[in-house]
Design a protein around this motif. Structure first.
Motif, PDB file in Angstrom:
ATOM      1  N   GLY A  16       0.240  -0.748   0.541  1.00 46.98           N
ATOM      2  CA  GLY A  16       0.148  -0.145  -0.355  1.00 46.98           C
ATOM      3  C   GLY A  16       1.056   1.324   0.224  1.00 46.98           C
ATOM      4  N   THR A  39       5.524  -7.570   3.515  1.00 48.18           N
ATOM      5  CA  THR A  39       3.789  -8.386   3.686  1.00 48.18           C
ATOM      6  C   THR A  39       3.968  -9.605   4.269  1.00 48.18           C
ATOM      7  N   CYS A  42       1.761  -8.645   6.959  1.00 53.52           N
ATOM      8  CA  CYS A  42       0.248  -8.533   6.433  1.00 53.52           C
ATOM      9  C   CYS A  42      -0.537  -9.221   6.966  1.00 53.52           C
ATOM     10  N   CYS A  76       2.415   3.682   6.735  1.00 55.33           N
ATOM     11  CA  CYS A  76       1.225   2.479   7.473  1.00 55.33           C
ATOM     12  C   CYS A  76       1.262   3.538   8.143  1.00 55.33           C
ATOM     13  N   VAL A 151      -7.293  -5.542   3.520  1.00 54.10           N
ATOM     14  CA  VAL A 151      -5.808  -5.312   2.800  1.00 54.10           C
ATOM     15  C   VAL A 151      -5.666  -6.542   2.563  1.00 54.10           C
ATOM     16  N   VAL A 154      -6.240  -6.315  -1.409  1.00 54.45           N
ATOM     17  CA  VAL A 154      -5.134  -6.096  -2.051  1.00 54.45           C
ATOM     18  C   VAL A 154      -3.747  -6.792  -1.939  1.00 54.45           C
ATOM     19  N   GLU A 155      -3.554  -7.166  -1.719  1.00 55.72           N
ATOM     20  CA  GLU A 155      -2.254  -7.791  -1.070  1.00 55.72           C
ATOM     21  C   GLU A 155      -2.191  -9.591  -1.989  1.00 55.72           C
ATOM     22  N   HIS A 189      -3.378   1.465   1.629  1.00 52.54           N
ATOM     23  CA  HIS A 189      -3.734   0.038   0.585  1.00 52.54           C
ATOM     24  C   HIS A 189      -5.214   0.951   0.109  1.00 52.54           C
TER      25      HIS A 189
END
Length: 271
Positions: A16, A39, A42, A76, A151, A154-155, A189
């Protein structure tokens, strides 16, 4: 990039923060950037404050021991809410978070004083945006909503998928009857889901991403401290690191941000 080269460090819980990287590149085109996306751990939003603080400080350790920083951006929101002051005590360069720049932009954008904030569970629970907003304008009506499903979308690289819209719409349903005219995307993100969020909220709601304001604040601080690189002959070399999969990191950067980059995997020993 040698150890003596002064760089801007940018950290995030994942991909993000690349939204902030893109804006820093636009506003500070001659600066070198080193980015770390955690990541492997995350999302931070469901972590305890102690975990978020430790992960953040471990990334700061990596950045400060591997590179010579001129500034550090905590891209973040969760890390900003939990660990901003800890990081400021640890390093001797300017440390910029994303919460106060986003709050300022929202107050300027709102005409009816009714502002929504969406973020991770940890960011919302911290009350950091509410405090930042009410310091700027005491009589605001603020509605906060945690969106923990965003999130992972997105990840996983699904931010652009059409079937994501119903998930986003359902998550935002509690905001529909509050007559807000401004919505802070309180996680870096979330701008990667912007098209879905904008469709769900409608044309009457202004979406605020803190990336633009954060880059502007960074530029202002560096101008004041005379550390801004202004030489157009400079060809900045950027570096990207992730604690997770470099392949997925590159794919998301390319598909969502049109950034072509090479990412290196780093195992943070302490975590």
């Amino acid at each position: 990039m040698n150890r003596e080269t002064k760089v801007i460090g940018i950290l995030d819980s994942g991909v993000g923060g690349l939204t902030v990287v893109r804006e820093v590149m636009r506003q500070l085109p001659y600066e070198r950037i080193v980015y770390f996306g955690d990541t492997a751990h995350c999302p931070y939003g469901s972590r305890t404050p102690e975990e978020v603080r430790q992960f953040t400080l471990d990334i700061v350790d990596f950045l400060t021991t591997s590179f010579s920083l001129k500034a550090l951006v905590m891209a973040c929101n969760t890390a900003t809410a939990v660990a901003l002051e800890d990081v400021r005590q640890k390093v001797d360069v300017p440390v910029i978070g994303v919460i106060h720049p986003g709050a300022r932009s929202a107050v300027q954008a709102s005409t009816n004083g009714r502002i929504g904030v969406i973020g991770t569970e940890r960011t919302v629970q911290s009350g950091a945006y509410r405090r930042a907003l009410t310091r700027l304008k005491a009589d605001l009506h603020i509605v906060s909503l945690a969106c923990p499903s965003f999130v992972p979308l997105v990840e996983s690289g699904r931010a652009e998928a059409d079937d994501v819209f119903p998930i986003v719409q359902q998550a935002l349903t509690p905001l529909f009857n509050d007559d807000i005219d401004t919505l802070i995307l309180g996680c870096t993100h979330y701008p990667l889901l912007r098209k879905h969020i904008a469709r769900a909220m409608g044309d009457g709601v202004t979406l605020i991403s803190s990336a633009t304001e954060t880059a502007r604040e960074l530029k202002s601080i560096m101008l004041q401290q005379n550390t801004l690189t202004l030489d157009p002959s400079e060809r900045p070399e950027h570096r990207y690191f992730t604690s997770g999969s470099p392949r997925l990191f590159r794919q998301i950067a390319a598909s969502c941000l049109q950034l072509t980059l090479d990412a290196k995997h780093v195992h943070l020993e302490k975590v």
